[in-house]
Design a protein around this motif. Structure first.
Motif, PDB file in Angstrom:
ATOM      1  N   LYS A   1      -1.083 -14.294   2.146  1.00 35.31           N
ATOM      2  CA  LYS A   1      -0.033 -12.708   2.378  1.00 35.31           C
ATOM      3  C   LYS A   1       0.556 -11.749   4.464  1.00 35.31           C
ATOM      4  CE  LYS A   1       1.357 -12.960  -1.791  1.00 35.31           C
ATOM      5  NZ  LYS A   1       2.352 -13.004  -2.226  1.00 35.31           N
TER       6      LYS A   1
ATOM      7  N   ARG B   1       7.161  -6.468  -8.824  1.00 39.23           N
ATOM      8  CA  ARG B   1       6.045  -5.453  -8.370  1.00 39.23           C
ATOM      9  C   ARG B   1       6.131  -5.479  -6.979  1.00 39.23           C
ATOM     10  NH1 ARG B   1       4.771 -11.030  -9.714  1.00 39.23           N
ATOM     11  NH2 ARG B   1       3.385 -10.116 -11.585  1.00 39.23           N
ATOM     12  N   MET B   2       4.993  -4.436  -7.027  1.00 38.02           N
ATOM     13  CA  MET B   2       4.724  -3.876  -5.266  1.00 38.02           C
ATOM     14  C   MET B   2       3.693  -4.140  -4.687  1.00 38.02           C
ATOM     15  SD  MET B   2       6.351  -0.804  -5.117  1.00 38.02           S
ATOM     16  CE  MET B   2       6.821  -0.176  -7.342  1.00 38.02           C
ATOM     17  N   GLY B   3       3.451  -5.103  -3.185  1.00 40.19           N
ATOM     18  CA  GLY B   3       1.591  -4.092  -2.944  1.00 40.19           C
ATOM     19  C   GLY B   3       1.753  -3.189  -2.955  1.00 40.19           C
TER      20      GLY B   3
ATOM     21  N   CYS C   1      12.911  -4.777  -9.353  1.00 37.82           N
ATOM     22  CA  CYS C   1      11.536  -5.015  -8.909  1.00 37.82           C
ATOM     23  C   CYS C   1      10.724  -5.257  -9.887  1.00 37.82           C
ATOM     24  CB  CYS C   1      11.300  -3.504  -8.094  1.00 37.82           C
ATOM     25  SG  CYS C   1       9.546  -3.248  -7.423  1.00 37.82           S
TER      26      CYS C   1
ATOM     27  N   PHE D   1      -2.512  -7.632  -3.669  1.00 33.95           N
ATOM     28  CA  PHE D   1      -1.891  -8.085  -2.476  1.00 33.95           C
ATOM     29  C   PHE D   1      -2.734  -8.717  -1.820  1.00 33.95           C
ATOM     30  CE2 PHE D   1       0.798  -8.073   1.395  1.00 33.95           C
ATOM     31  CZ  PHE D   1       1.660  -8.925   1.452  1.00 33.95           C
TER      32      PHE D   1
ATOM     33  N   SER E   1      10.946  -3.407  -2.311  1.00 38.57           N
ATOM     34  CA  SER E   1       9.425  -2.759  -3.420  1.00 38.57           C
ATOM     35  C   SER E   1       9.863  -1.446  -3.319  1.00 38.57           C
ATOM     36  CB  SER E   1       8.807  -3.281  -2.346  1.00 38.57           C
ATOM     37  OG  SER E   1       7.827  -3.138  -2.697  1.00 38.57           O
TER      38      SER E   1
ATOM     39  N   TYR F   1       6.283 -11.495  -4.506  1.00 34.88           N
ATOM     40  CA  TYR F   1       6.553 -10.446  -3.885  1.00 34.88           C
ATOM     41  C   TYR F   1       8.093 -10.258  -3.278  1.00 34.88           C
ATOM     42  CZ  TYR F   1       1.951  -8.690  -4.907  1.00 34.88           C
ATOM     43  OH  TYR F   1       0.391  -8.955  -5.087  1.00 34.88           O
TER      44      TYR F   1
ATOM     45  N   CYS G   1      -2.358  -4.040  -7.091  1.00 32.62           N
ATOM     46  CA  CYS G   1      -1.236  -4.729  -6.977  1.00 32.62           C
ATOM     47  C   CYS G   1      -1.700  -5.936  -6.368  1.00 32.62           C
ATOM     48  CB  CYS G   1      -1.183  -3.776  -5.469  1.00 32.62           C
ATOM     49  SG  CYS G   1      -1.577  -3.921  -3.808  1.00 32.62           S
TER      50      CYS G   1
ATOM     51  N   GLU H   1       1.376  -4.640   1.177  1.00 36.80           N
ATOM     52  CA  GLU H   1       2.738  -4.970   1.692  1.00 36.80           C
ATOM     53  C   GLU H   1       3.756  -3.836   2.160  1.00 36.80           C
ATOM     54  OE1 GLU H   1       5.350  -4.667  -1.904  1.00 36.80           O
ATOM     55  OE2 GLU H   1       6.627  -6.285  -1.458  1.00 36.80           O
TER      56      GLU H   1
END
Lengths: 527, 795
Positions: free
Chosen positions: A48, B238-240, B236, A127, B210, B37, A125, B191
């Motif tokens: 990422k 998922r979100m980071g 959507c 990420f 997102s 994502y 989350c 993100e």
């Protein structure tokens, strides 16, 4: 050779060891990041981009190569600010590879690091998670059999990884839970064989090139490096790239030609050598030695500096960046230079056809981000004199002030090395300061106020006043000029308190390791 | 360490998923990098990339734009400006006061003026830097006090008054006046904002965004493209991370991507670089406070006059409800008889400040906790005791017979009613606060810290306990509704659609647990679909901590409906009552027979029984009058308290948070591991707001903190060495799903204990230095080392 946005010329394929085989990636530009190659060319979108500046760690990958002594070197690197071509011939892992690499045990099951993060609810989350997985994966590869993972080790491994969701507690617990099992190591023999196979295919970037300008030069020898530097003075000089690559990711530049010093064998070494008189010894740190390697060497000779190095960036930067890069970059808030100035370090500047010239580090800096490096020169070594046998080593103290303890840039830094004579007078003193001038600076007036004086409150106070007089710090978002000026005095006073002053009360620095343990122990309330 | 795994209940009840701690439904996908994502989803062939062109000026007239240099770069396809907007050039936001792309004026440095579309992201960004803007500078308002002085507001001021604060202040035996400020906060979701806009045939669109609010993205995109909503589908997975930063702000990005896609007739992805994201998007509102508080010798509050200047930035966005929530939480957990709360929604030429976890609640509560700290120190009383004395309770409120100022609400009969006239009926703090004090050994540690400080010339320590009472529900009553669909396929697998979004908080996991229990099937039989406006229309934002309360209940009702259909079918087969059919452990049992769930599903299908249903939920009991600011805006309150110990270095102002003990009320926990995760994460994020996270703008109003190198969110090393979290063991007294309580936002405000602990240490340092410390302290938030150092030494 920098142009705003024109695409540079193509280069030979990038060779990587990946998932148990050697892989060739064609068409990788010299200014393409490893992150871009992994995500866009290899489809490894598990890596990422969180900041594209090496500050958040979401892009962390594991990179292994073979050191000159044949040992496997494992590093956690920020792929967002790593030039892809700088890992030519290396093995690379992302979080997606840990269940797909035949070199890893487990037969496709979650790696213990991954399993621990799942079990401990270490992702929210998700990420930042792949980067955290890779920081802990490198920790697991590096730890000896049977060695537990301490909280300190976990914190060090995670020092370059930001998580905005969890508050970190479950991640630290997952890391420490690795203690319960042996490291899940990659098959070293097969990895070495693959690395050698890759090296054979990758070839030697230092090979003579024709008239056409090669896009990416990574010479293996100092002679080849100096020749390339003279021949292609317009090529962007890069070591670890942890600062230089920000020009690409933050300022949207493009580079047509890169000269990478990090593969140069002579520059990668850390040695103890005789000085030019033959009487003394020097610690010689090659400009391409990583910060991690350089700090290990400095710390071996000056153990008091250890906590200071822990606060230098995060681990992926310490694994990827170089001491030479930090010094050559010449930022007034670079953290290594005040210490190196206090240690009387010199830089050795090498050019083809001339003997290397040496400059005291404080004389290397001519102005804001301007150095004495000539267009045909390369910063080759940083040399610090070591105490002569039998001579007492100087005391050293180094301080850094920033908004956050870990992975932050100094508002002010101050480093002091001094030695007392038998009468308790200051026989030798060097002070380096950061964040208070356009360049990393030597505090000559403060040194003069101390030199020859009895080490005591009066001399320290005089030096504090001198320090405040001799610098004109600026205000910026990190700190005001007034605070910086006041801190010069505070940090010198703190040094005195820890080395002679303060008869009452505990001497605890909040940035020291175990400060919280000591403080909590001091007021422990027993049930 | 808190919450060791062994302490978490594996299964609360033998057959129940709710109350156990299954891991996040995406945990394995997270750790293996498989979780996708928006930027990870393979884009359609021919997808182009957009990059924004930003105003460098805080305020100016836009005279022209020269894109010629950008357009000639290889790979550049188009430059998109406001002239390319087919629909309304103003965003369909509540206040309708934001141009989608700058028109003839720019209102902040970072405002998006145009977009460059190119074949790849790197080219687009490089080209965006080549677009020249002709701007004529105009005077900028960059300070909230200046905006207030000039009457420069985005929305009219709001005043909430009860009793007669001025008269009660005049009569109060003790009185303090103070001023201080609290900074904003960057969300720093890992993100960055991103959207992929894909045009299809007949003006149909898919937007991958997102976003915390797909329904609003759909509405805004349709509005900008001048289309009916049914042509725009927003998804959507998922979100980071979101934290409120992807509530309205994601909409802008999606609208820009859609406009660019419409302009070039191809899919367009817009992913903001971190620096642009920080320059463009809104953050937590900075506040400036002034207060005048009257109290008695025991520290009981008698009257409070509090003015909050809210820096809203250049547009209203959500500033109205954010500032309202600050008013609703300026009491925190305390009864204050006479109050005059003044809230000014100031317009400055900065980013439009927006939703952020707590939504004004933290700013309101910061004021009263600071005031109570000042009161306790002024009287030399134990700050915990002062807080306890002021908690809402059932005792009578002293009468006030004098006539009230116009517009002021009368005093209530008892000390259980908030300034907005809502009775606090579910208060657990009178029991919770002493329980925490006992667990963290408050009194002994106060003494130990005092003894340490007396002997320590450099390091000073501070200790504080602060409670949290946070109102749960959207204050705009209409948003408190949700829908869900539960589908059972013929193989017995279950798919759930609901209107909420997953940003890491574990909403999907909790809904999954709820539905699995409702159908009596193992968790593995249930999956949650990506949020999709085509499945659930008009869903509210996943915000206000209400995701599980609303969507969980809607999904529960949908699942119950399918189950009832199946039960009636089985009852018909077995000749029993539908109420006698039980669903548990993947089995369906009637008094006559036990069948596998999958078998029942197959048979039901064969008998043409519907295998899907919808569920709808609206929160009961709530009502709220915007004109008088009174009513019951909240269904219930979530409570908690935290005790924090810190150390400061008086030479440098450095701060270390040493220890933290939390006792928090999540009702009956649906998933203790996820709830503890929210509590810990919220606390650390709140700690960041109050300590290291400082937003800095230069004198021209340009944001200086545009990345992680300058803006410092907490790292693992900032975690207090001792970090203990426990859950309050009582279920929600209101009828909420599983007896649980919302947990997203309330824990953020537990971090106010860090602030009060820092101020406790600063006060101690000031006393040692012979400086006044018996009232308001010269400290603003965030308490950076420089600010702490100044507060220790300022006369």
């Amino acid at each position: 050779m920098e142009t705003p946005a024109s695409p540079p010329t193509a280069a030979p394929p990038l060779i990587l060891v990946h998932r148990g085989r050697v892989r060739a990636v064609p068409g990788v530009a010299p200014d393409e990041t490893l992150l871009a190659v992994l995500r866009q060319r290899l489809g490894l979108t598990g890596v990422k981009e969180g900041c594209a500046a090496g500050d958040c760690g979401a892009c962390t990958v594991a990179v292994a190569d073979e050191a000159p002594d044949g040992t496997l070197r494992w590093r956690a690197l920020n792929s967002c600010i790593r030039l892809a071509r700088s890992v030519h011939g290396c093995a690379v892992w992302t979080a997606q590879d840990l269940t797909a690499d035949p070199l890893l045990p487990g037969d496709g099951a979650l790696h213990p690091v991954q399993q621990a993060l799942v079990t401990h609810h270490g992702s929210q989350c998700g990420f930042c998670t792949p980067g955290i997985v890779m920081s802990l994966f490198v920790l697991d590869q590096q730890r000896p059999d049977g060695a537990p993972v301490t909280r300190e080790q976990a914190l060090r491994a995670l020092s370059g990884n930001l998580c905005r969701c969890t508050g970190y507690r479950p991640i630290l617990e997952a890391a420490q839970a690795l203690s319960a099992q042996p490291p899940a190591r990659a098959d070293a023999a097969r990895l070495r064989a693959l690395l050698r196979q890759a090296a054979a295919i990758a070839g030697d970037d230092a090979a003579e090139h024709g008239e056409e300008a090669p896009a990416y030069l990574a010479p293996r020898t100092l002679a080849a490096l100096l020749r390339a530097r003279r021949r292609w003075p317009q090529a962007v000089l890069v070591a670890g790239g942890t600062d230089a690559v920000l020009q690409l990711t933050q300022q949207r530049r493009r580079w047509a030609q890169v000269l990478d010093v990090s593969r140069c064998a002579e520059l990668a070494r850390v040695l103890t050598v005789a000085d030019e008189t033959g009487a003394g010894r020097l610690l010689r740190i090659g400009a391409a030695a990583t910060l991690h390697e350089a700090f290990a060497a400095l710390q071996a000779h000056w153990p008091a500096l250890a906590p200071y190095w822990e606060r230098f960036a995060g681990q992926p930067i310490r694994h990827g960046g170089t001491l030479g890069g930090n010094v050559a970059n010449g930022s007034p808030i670079g953290d290594s230079m005040p210490v190196l100035i206090a240690l009387q370090a010199r830089v050795a500047l090498a050019a083809e056809g001339r003997a290397p010239r040496r400059l005291a580090l404080e004389d290397f800096y001519l102005g804001y981000r301007r150095t004495a490096l000539a267009p045909d020169e390369v910063l080759a070594w940083i040399e610090a004199p070591l105490p002569a046998p039998g001579e007492p080593p100087p005391r050293v103290a180094a301080h850094k002030l920033s908004k956050r303890f870990e992975d932050d840039i100094s508002a002010v830094s101050l480093a002091i090395a001094w030695r007392l004579d038998e009468a308790g007078r200051v026989a030798h003193v060097r002070i380096g300061a950061g964040g208070v001038a356009a360049v990393p600076a030597r505090a000559r007036a403060a040194e003069a106020a101390l030199l020859g004086q009895p080490w005591g409150e009066a001399a320290v106070r005089a030096a504090m006043a001198a320090l405040q007089r001799e610098f004109e710090p600026l205000s910026d978002g990190r700190a005001s000029a007034a605070y910086r000026r006041a801190m010069l005095a505070s940090l010198l006073w703190r040094t005195w308190l820890a080395h002679g002053g303060q008869p009452d009360g505990p001497s605890i620095r909040l940035d020291e390791p175990h400060a919280a343990e000591r403080l909590l122990a001091a007021t422990e309330v027993r049930p | 360490m808190n919450a060791p795994l062994a302490a978490l209940p594996r299964k609360a009840l033998a057959e129940s998923a709710c109350g156990a701690s299954p891991v996040h439904e995406s945990a394995v996908a997270h750790v293996t990098g498989q979780a996708r994502y928006v930027d990870d989803i393979p884009a359609p062939a021919g997808t182009l990339h957009a990059a924004p062109v930003l105003s460098p000026l805080a305020h100016g007239r836009l005279l022209g734009l020269d894109a010629s240099e950008a357009l000639v770069l290889p790979g550049v396809r188009a430059v998109v400006t406001a002239a390319d907007i087919p629909g309304d050039r103003w965003l369909a936001s509540f206040a309708h006061d934001e141009p989608i792309l700058a028109l003839d004026e720019v209102f902040y440095a970072g405002q998006v003026v145009a977009l460059v579309v190119a074949e790849d992201e790197r080219t687009a960004r490089a080209a965006a830097a080549c677009v020249r803007l002709a701007l004529e500078p105009l005077p900028a308002v960059l300070d909230v006090e200046q905006a207030h002085a000039q009457g420069h507001y985005v929305l009219p001021p709001v005043h909430l008054c009860r009793g007669d604060a001025a008269a009660a202040l005049a009569q109060a035996p003790h009185r303090l006046r103070g001023r201080f400020r609290a900074g904003g906060q960057e969300h720093y979701y890992l993100e960055t904002q991103v959207a992929l806009a894909i045009p299809h045939e007949q003006d149909e669109w898919t937007i991958l965004s997102s976003t915390q609010h797909p329904g609003e993205v759909q509405h805004w995109v349709a509005h900008a493209l001048a289309l009916a909503s049914h042509r725009v589908r927003v998804q959507c997975r998922r979100m980071g991370g979101g934290f409120g930063g992807k509530e309205t702000q994601a909409g802008h990005v999606a609208v820009w991507a859609a406009l660019a896609a419409r302009r070039v007739g191809a899919p367009v992805k817009l992913r903001l670089g971190r620096d642009d994201d920080m320059r463009i998007t809104g953050k937590r509102h900075p506040f400036s406070y002034s207060y005048d508080v009257g109290f008695d010798a025991e520290g009981r509050l008698l009257a409070l006059d509090l003015t909050m200047l809210v820096d809203c930035g250049f547009s209203a966005d959500l500033s109205g409800p954010v500032a309202d929530r600050a008013i609703f939480h300026a009491d925190n957990a305390y009864f204050i008889p006479h109050v005059a709360l003044h809230s000014y929604r100031c317009r400055t030429h900065r980013q439009s400040f927006t939703a952020f976890r707590g939504f004004g609640g933290p700013q309101g509560m910061l004021a009263i906790e600071t005031i109570l700290g000042d009161v306790a120190r002024h009287l030399g009383l134990d700050p915990l005791e002062v807080r306890r004395r002021n908690l809402y309770d059932e005792r009578p409120c002293p009468a006030w017979t004098a006539p009230l100022p116009p517009g002021a609400h009368p005093l209530p009969a008892r000390r259980d009613t908030t300034p907005y006239q809502m009775r606090v009926e579910d208060n657990v703090l009178p029991a919770l606060l002493p329980a925490l004090a006992q667990r963290c050994r408050w009194h002994e540690r106060r003494a130990a810290v005092a003894a340490f400080n007396a002997a320590s010339p450099v390091i000073q320590r501070g200790l504080a306990i602060t409670p949290v009472k946070f109102g749960i529900s959207f204050t705009a009553t209409q948003f408190n509704q949700a829908g869900a669909l539960v589908h059972i396929y013929t193989d017995g697998s279950v798919l759930v659609h609901h209107g909420g979004t997953e940003m890491g908080q574990g909403l999907h996991t909790k809904v999954l647990q709820i539905v699995a229990d409702e159908l009596g099937v193992p968790l593995e039989r249930v999956r949650i679909a990506a949020s999709d406006t085509a499945a659930i229309p008009n869903a509210s934002a996943t915000a206000a901590s209400s995701g599980t309360d609303l969507n969980g209940r809607a999904a529960q009702r949908a699942a119950a409906k399918v189950r009832e259909q199946l039960a009636a079918f089985v009852a018909g087969l077995d000749g029993c009552g539908a109420g006698e059919v039980r669903f548990a452990g993947g089995w369906v049992s009637s008094p006559a027979r036990r069948r596998a769930f999958d078998e029942v599903v197959r048979e039901a299908y064969a008998h043409r029984i519907p295998l899907w249903a919808e569920g709808f939920y609206r929160t009961p009991k709530i009502h709220y009058d915007k004109a008088t600011l009174t009513g019951r805006p909240f269904y219930y309150f979530a409570y908690g308290a935290a005790c924090t110990e810190v150390a400061i270095d008086t030479l440098t102002g450095e701060l270390r948070v040493l220890a933290m003990d939390i006792l928090h009320d999540v009702g009956r926990s649906l998933n203790p591991a996820l709830d503890i995760g929210q509590i810990e994460g919220g606390f650390v994020q709140g700690m960041g707001w109050l300590t290291t996270e400082e937003l800095v703008w230069d004198e021209q109003g340009r944001l200086w903190t545009t990345g992680a190198s300058t803006y410092k969110i907490p790292t693992a090393g900032d975690l207090p060495l001792r970090f203990r979290v426990e859950l309050w063991p009582q279920p929600n007294r209101e009828d909420n799903v599983f007896g649980s309580k919302a947990v997203g936002e309330p824990p953020f405000m537990l971090a106010l204990s860090v602030w009060e602990a820092v101020r406790d240490a600063v006060a101690s340092a000031r006393r040692r230095a012979g400086l006044p410390a018996d009232g308001p302290l010269p400290l603003d938030a965030p308490a950076t080392p420089e600010r702490i150092w100044r507060a220790c030494h300022a006369a």
